[in-house]
Design a protein around this motif. Structure first.
Motif, PDB file in Angstrom:
ATOM      1  N   PHE A  95      28.730 -40.251  25.604  1.00  9.82           N
ATOM      2  CA  PHE A  95      27.777 -40.266  24.499  1.00  9.82           C
ATOM      3  C   PHE A  95      28.010 -39.100  23.543  1.00  9.82           C
ATOM      4  O   PHE A  95      28.088 -39.281  22.325  1.00  9.82           O
ATOM      5  N   VAL A  96      28.125 -37.896  24.087  1.00  9.15           N
ATOM      6  CA  VAL A  96      28.268 -36.714  23.236  1.00  9.15           C
ATOM      7  C   VAL A  96      29.550 -36.785  22.423  1.00  9.15           C
ATOM      8  O   VAL A  96      29.548 -36.589  21.202  1.00  9.15           O
ATOM      9  N   LEU A  97      30.676 -37.074  23.082  1.00 11.10           N
ATOM     10  CA  LEU A  97      31.948 -37.059  22.371  1.00 11.10           C
ATOM     11  C   LEU A  97      32.036 -38.190  21.354  1.00 11.10           C
ATOM     12  O   LEU A  97      32.542 -37.992  20.244  1.00 11.10           O
ATOM     13  N   HIS A  98      31.542 -39.384  21.704  1.00 10.57           N
ATOM     14  CA  HIS A  98      31.678 -40.500  20.759  1.00 10.57           C
ATOM     15  C   HIS A  98      30.589 -40.485  19.692  1.00 10.57           C
ATOM     16  O   HIS A  98      30.867 -40.503  18.497  1.00 10.57           O
ATOM     17  N   ASP A  99      29.318 -40.443  20.109  1.00 11.78           N
ATOM     18  CA  ASP A  99      28.233 -40.619  19.147  1.00 11.78           C
ATOM     19  C   ASP A  99      27.980 -39.369  18.306  1.00 11.78           C
ATOM     20  O   ASP A  99      27.511 -39.482  17.175  1.00 11.78           O
ATOM     21  N   VAL A 100      28.277 -38.199  18.845  1.00 13.35           N
ATOM     22  CA  VAL A 100      28.011 -36.963  18.111  1.00 13.35           C
ATOM     23  C   VAL A 100      29.270 -36.459  17.403  1.00 13.35           C
ATOM     24  O   VAL A 100      29.203 -36.006  16.265  1.00 13.35           O
ATOM     25  N   PHE A 101      30.425 -36.578  18.077  1.00 16.79           N
ATOM     26  CA  PHE A 101      31.648 -35.980  17.531  1.00 16.79           C
ATOM     27  C   PHE A 101      32.717 -37.013  17.168  1.00 16.79           C
ATOM     28  O   PHE A 101      33.833 -36.636  16.800  1.00 16.79           O
ATOM     29  N   ALA A 102      32.394 -38.294  17.268  1.00 19.55           N
ATOM     30  CA  ALA A 102      33.267 -39.377  16.795  1.00 19.55           C
ATOM     31  C   ALA A 102      34.650 -39.366  17.445  1.00 19.55           C
ATOM     32  O   ALA A 102      35.647 -39.726  16.820  1.00 19.55           O
TER      33      ALA A 102
END
Length: 291
Positions: A130-137
């Motif tokens: 979640f963090v890497l994809h949704d926040v940092f693309a």
């Protein structure tokens, strides 16, 4: 930073990525100190790496920070949990005029309302996805490399985590009821209504107060009720969310923070209260301005 040289091109390249790496680690771990340790470890690994083999330094560093953070998260799961009030935690405080829902999901460079608390409920692999994809693309393929999973499996992890985060944002009757219990406690503490205090306190409630002279813990509804005056002064404070818990923040007339309280409520009764009344500690915190 330690171990780098200002004319070292690798060090300069690393420094250009430092803020983003720190942001990734902080959102993964919820601790500035742990995030700094992760970034330092990433630098040490880079310094031992043949940089000619790295095509995309930013991507390589993000992968390394993700892997180190994942290891930290997994190690936390194998250790006993520390109770909320046993030591001074890192407080994330927001006043209870919540931002628009899209501001919570589209995090940008901010932590969000109580996002770190929500993320703590996720499994380490869900949190990473979640963090890497949704926040940092970060693409799912790259995240999958960190997790040892396919891009499709990683996408499912992120989707599951996203649903949990979005569900946690929604206002619930339970949240309103918790706030009502806290307000009832504050009113009773302010007015010295002992019997009303006992009605809203769990028989085994724990009250932890962080003061300039140390940390003091009181156990049991009767004992806490007799010492509730310190919380009564907060009845004129402003409702806040403290690490995902209902709370109250109070300021002096000159805008200096006076106290910060966080409450844990279960089944209509307060099970835990954490109060911070140490001016030095309050001054060091990133607290909202008076309203």
């Amino acid at each position: 930073m330690a171990g780098t040289h200002p004319t070292d091109p690798i060090a300069e390249a690393f420094e250009s990525h430092r803020e983003r790496l720190r942001a990734v680690a902080y959102r993964m771990l919820g601790s500035h100190a742990d995030a700094e340790d992760v970034v330092q470890e990433a630098w040490l690994r880079l310094s031992r790496q043949d940089t000619d083999t790295i095509d995309n330094l930013g991507g390589w560093l993000t992968t390394v920070v993700g892997r180190i953070s994942l290891d930290v998260l997994r190690s936390r799961r194998t250790r006993p949990e520390v109770s909320f009030g046993d030591q001074l935690p890192e407080f994330t405080v927001t006043l209870d005029e919540p931002p628009a829902p899209e501001d919570f999901v589209a995090l940008g460079d901010s932590v969000g309302l109580a996002l770190l608390t929500v993320l703590d409920s996720l499994r380490p692999d869900e949190r990473l996805a979640f963090v890497l994809h949704d926040v940092f693309a970060v693409p799912f393929g790259e995240i999958g490399t960190i997790l040892g999973k396919s891009a499709d499996a990683t996408k499912m992890l992120a989707s599951r985590a996203r649903r949990k985060v979005q569900a946690a944002q929604q206002p619930t009757s339970a949240g309103r009821q918790q706030r009502e219990v806290v307000q009832a406690f504050l009113a009773a503490a302010r007015d010295g209504q002992f019997e009303q205090l006992l009605q809203v306190l769990h028989p085994e409630v724990k009250f932890t107060v962080h003061t300039p002279n140390g940390t003091f813990v009181t156990l049991g509804a009767t004992e806490v009720a007799t010492r509730a005056r310190v919380a009564g002064s907060a009845a004129r404070g402003h409702a806040a969310t403290v690490n995902g818990h209902p709370g109250v923040i109070s300021w002096s007339e000159d805008g200096t923070p006076l106290s910060l309280l966080a409450f844990t409520v279960a089944d209509g009764r307060i099970t835990e209260i954490t109060a911070l009344v140490d001016p030095d500690e309050l001054a060091l915190m990133d607290l909202p301005d008076p309203v």
